[in-house]
Design a protein around this motif. Sequence first.
Motif, PDB file in Angstrom:
ATOM      1  N   THR A  13     -26.123 -76.487  22.527  1.00 14.28           N
ATOM      2  CA  THR A  13     -26.598 -75.242  21.922  1.00 14.28           C
ATOM      3  C   THR A  13     -27.740 -74.624  22.728  1.00 14.28           C
ATOM      4  O   THR A  13     -27.777 -73.394  22.918  1.00 14.28           O
ATOM      5  N   GLY A  14     -28.663 -75.453  23.217  1.00 15.01           N
ATOM      6  CA  GLY A  14     -29.783 -74.936  24.005  1.00 15.01           C
ATOM      7  C   GLY A  14     -29.324 -74.150  25.228  1.00 15.01           C
ATOM      8  O   GLY A  14     -29.667 -72.973  25.393  1.00 15.01           O
ATOM      9  N   PRO A  15     -28.532 -74.743  26.129  1.00 17.34           N
ATOM     10  CA  PRO A  15     -28.022 -74.005  27.289  1.00 17.34           C
ATOM     11  C   PRO A  15     -27.157 -72.801  26.932  1.00 17.34           C
ATOM     12  O   PRO A  15     -27.178 -71.794  27.637  1.00 17.34           O
ATOM     13  N   PHE A  20     -26.625 -66.900  26.812  1.00 14.87           N
ATOM     14  CA  PHE A  20     -26.630 -65.632  26.088  1.00 14.87           C
ATOM     15  C   PHE A  20     -27.818 -64.769  26.529  1.00 14.87           C
ATOM     16  O   PHE A  20     -27.677 -63.553  26.727  1.00 14.87           O
ATOM     17  N   SER A  21     -28.972 -65.399  26.677  1.00 12.97           N
ATOM     18  CA  SER A  21     -30.181 -64.669  27.062  1.00 12.97           C
ATOM     19  C   SER A  21     -30.016 -63.977  28.407  1.00 12.97           C
ATOM     20  O   SER A  21     -30.414 -62.817  28.578  1.00 12.97           O
ATOM     21  N   GLY A  22     -29.419 -64.691  29.393  1.00 10.51           N
ATOM     22  CA  GLY A  22     -29.216 -64.101  30.712  1.00 10.51           C
ATOM     23  C   GLY A  22     -28.283 -62.899  30.668  1.00 10.51           C
ATOM     24  O   GLY A  22     -28.546 -61.859  31.290  1.00 10.51           O
ATOM     25  N   SER A  23     -27.184 -63.010  29.930  1.00 10.42           N
ATOM     26  CA  SER A  23     -26.228 -61.908  29.826  1.00 10.42           C
ATOM     27  C   SER A  23     -26.828 -60.725  29.074  1.00 10.42           C
ATOM     28  O   SER A  23     -26.576 -59.562  29.414  1.00 10.42           O
ATOM     29  N   ILE A  24     -27.609 -61.014  28.043  1.00 12.50           N
ATOM     30  CA  ILE A  24     -28.265 -59.937  27.300  1.00 12.50           C
ATOM     31  C   ILE A  24     -29.274 -59.220  28.193  1.00 12.50           C
ATOM     32  O   ILE A  24     -29.405 -57.986  28.142  1.00 12.50           O
ATOM     33  N   PHE A 231     -36.164 -71.150  20.651  1.00  8.50           N
ATOM     34  CA  PHE A 231     -35.230 -72.061  19.997  1.00  8.50           C
ATOM     35  C   PHE A 231     -34.356 -72.816  20.999  1.00  8.50           C
ATOM     36  O   PHE A 231     -34.031 -73.986  20.799  1.00  8.50           O
ATOM     37  N   SER A 232     -33.976 -72.145  22.084  1.00  9.37           N
ATOM     38  CA  SER A 232     -33.165 -72.835  23.091  1.00  9.37           C
ATOM     39  C   SER A 232     -33.935 -74.011  23.683  1.00  9.37           C
ATOM     40  O   SER A 232     -33.373 -75.088  23.891  1.00  9.37           O
ATOM     41  N   TYR A 233     -35.217 -73.802  23.930  1.00  5.35           N
ATOM     42  CA  TYR A 233     -36.022 -74.883  24.495  1.00  5.35           C
ATOM     43  C   TYR A 233     -36.229 -75.997  23.469  1.00  5.35           C
ATOM     44  O   TYR A 233     -36.158 -77.186  23.811  1.00  5.35           O
ATOM     45  N   LEU A 234     -36.461 -75.638  22.206  1.00  4.69           N
ATOM     46  CA  LEU A 234     -36.658 -76.647  21.172  1.00  4.69           C
ATOM     47  C   LEU A 234     -35.387 -77.466  20.963  1.00  4.69           C
ATOM     48  O   LEU A 234     -35.441 -78.679  20.749  1.00  4.69           O
ATOM     49  N   PHE A 235     -34.229 -76.824  21.007  1.00  6.57           N
ATOM     50  CA  PHE A 235     -32.959 -77.552  20.893  1.00  6.57           C
ATOM     51  C   PHE A 235     -32.805 -78.531  22.050  1.00  6.57           C
ATOM     52  O   PHE A 235     -32.380 -79.678  21.869  1.00  6.57           O
ATOM     53  N   LEU A 251     -25.064 -81.485  30.669  1.00  2.00           N
ATOM     54  CA  LEU A 251     -24.626 -80.533  29.649  1.00  2.00           C
ATOM     55  C   LEU A 251     -25.285 -79.162  29.825  1.00  2.00           C
ATOM     56  O   LEU A 251     -24.821 -78.181  29.233  1.00  2.00           O
ATOM     57  N   SER A 252     -26.332 -79.081  30.627  1.00  2.00           N
ATOM     58  CA  SER A 252     -26.961 -77.782  30.892  1.00  2.00           C
ATOM     59  C   SER A 252     -26.023 -76.856  31.653  1.00  2.00           C
ATOM     60  O   SER A 252     -26.283 -75.654  31.765  1.00  2.00           O
ATOM     61  N   ALA A 253     -24.910 -77.395  32.166  1.00  2.00           N
ATOM     62  CA  ALA A 253     -23.898 -76.561  32.831  1.00  2.00           C
ATOM     63  C   ALA A 253     -23.295 -75.549  31.863  1.00  2.00           C
ATOM     64  O   ALA A 253     -22.655 -74.583  32.288  1.00  2.00           O
ATOM     65  N   PHE A 254     -23.493 -75.739  30.550  1.00  2.00           N
ATOM     66  CA  PHE A 254     -23.014 -74.754  29.586  1.00  2.00           C
ATOM     67  C   PHE A 254     -23.766 -73.427  29.717  1.00  2.00           C
ATOM     68  O   PHE A 254     -23.268 -72.392  29.244  1.00  2.00           O
ATOM     69  N   GLU A 255     -24.945 -73.436  30.342  1.00  3.56           N
ATOM     70  CA  GLU A 255     -25.681 -72.177  30.530  1.00  3.56           C
ATOM     71  C   GLU A 255     -24.939 -71.209  31.452  1.00  3.56           C
ATOM     72  O   GLU A 255     -24.649 -70.067  31.049  1.00  3.56           O
ATOM     73  N   PRO A 256     -24.620 -71.605  32.713  1.00  2.00           N
ATOM     74  CA  PRO A 256     -23.856 -70.670  33.557  1.00  2.00           C
ATOM     75  C   PRO A 256     -22.455 -70.394  33.025  1.00  2.00           C
ATOM     76  O   PRO A 256     -21.923 -69.295  33.226  1.00  2.00           O
TER      77      PRO A 256
END
Length: 309
Positions: A13-15, A20-24, A231-235, A251-256
Amino acid sequence: MSDKQKGFFYAITGPVLWGFSGSIAQYLFTQESIPTHWIVGIRLLFAGLLLVIWCYFVDSKELFAILKKPRYIVQLLAFGLLGMLPAQYTYFMAIKYGNAPTATVLQFLGPLFIIIYISLRKLQLPRRIDMISIVLALLGTFLLVTHGHLNKLMLSPAAILWGVGAGISQASYTLLPRGLLKRFDARIVTGWSMLLGGIVFAPFANLGQVPQLNLKALVCIIFIVTGGTMFSYLFYLQSLNFLTPSTTGMLSAFEPLTATILSVTILNTKISGAELIGALLILGITFLQALPPNLFNLKSRYKKAHSPD
């Protein structure tokens, strides 16, 4: 839900929220013409403030303990101004001149620069697995910026420079706070560093000159500050209570992945096959660095396999 399932939920969920933040942010830069400096200043200042307030209610004594010794303050300022601020600024500038997927992937060059830094500091050649990581990073970056064409760049020079800068900043972001993180909660270190970075950056961000914001842009900015930062960092931190750092790193690969899906489906960003291969090669660095150190040491593994019990 088991502890392991909780860990995977938080670690993914965090990544995803970061993606989402980058695309926004890409939407705000391209569709709403919001200044990059202003977004970075708002994100640092308010996300840092929210984290500090959060930590005040969780452990107010520890929150202010970090400000009582000059050496902690110096380390905090160094992290905030040389780690946190550059990491945020270069990343958003890379999105502005390129797009969210490529900026996010180039940010994953951070481990490459950590390898180079450690090798130079210790005056020794990188390990075999590190050499493989370097080759993957160089090949992946080449495919990402050229799409496989030897005679031209498909990304603007500014996008490439800011993207590589995001990777370097990610390395400094990782290395600088190690001493503080051994003594203080990561939420406290991050909250203060964001807040201090935001305060210092505020005059350059022209925060007083608020751009014209419609309701959609306002909602996007609120999400970047809260969901895409705090929230992303807290998750992500919460996942470390249930999973190993290497697992959460992979699992941080979910970010890109998230940034790419959103940019392609919603923002109509075109991604070529060469770009996808390049991105996978760069992301492969994270997976390689999570492997056991002696995995590629064939001599050591042979001796261990044939040693008497």
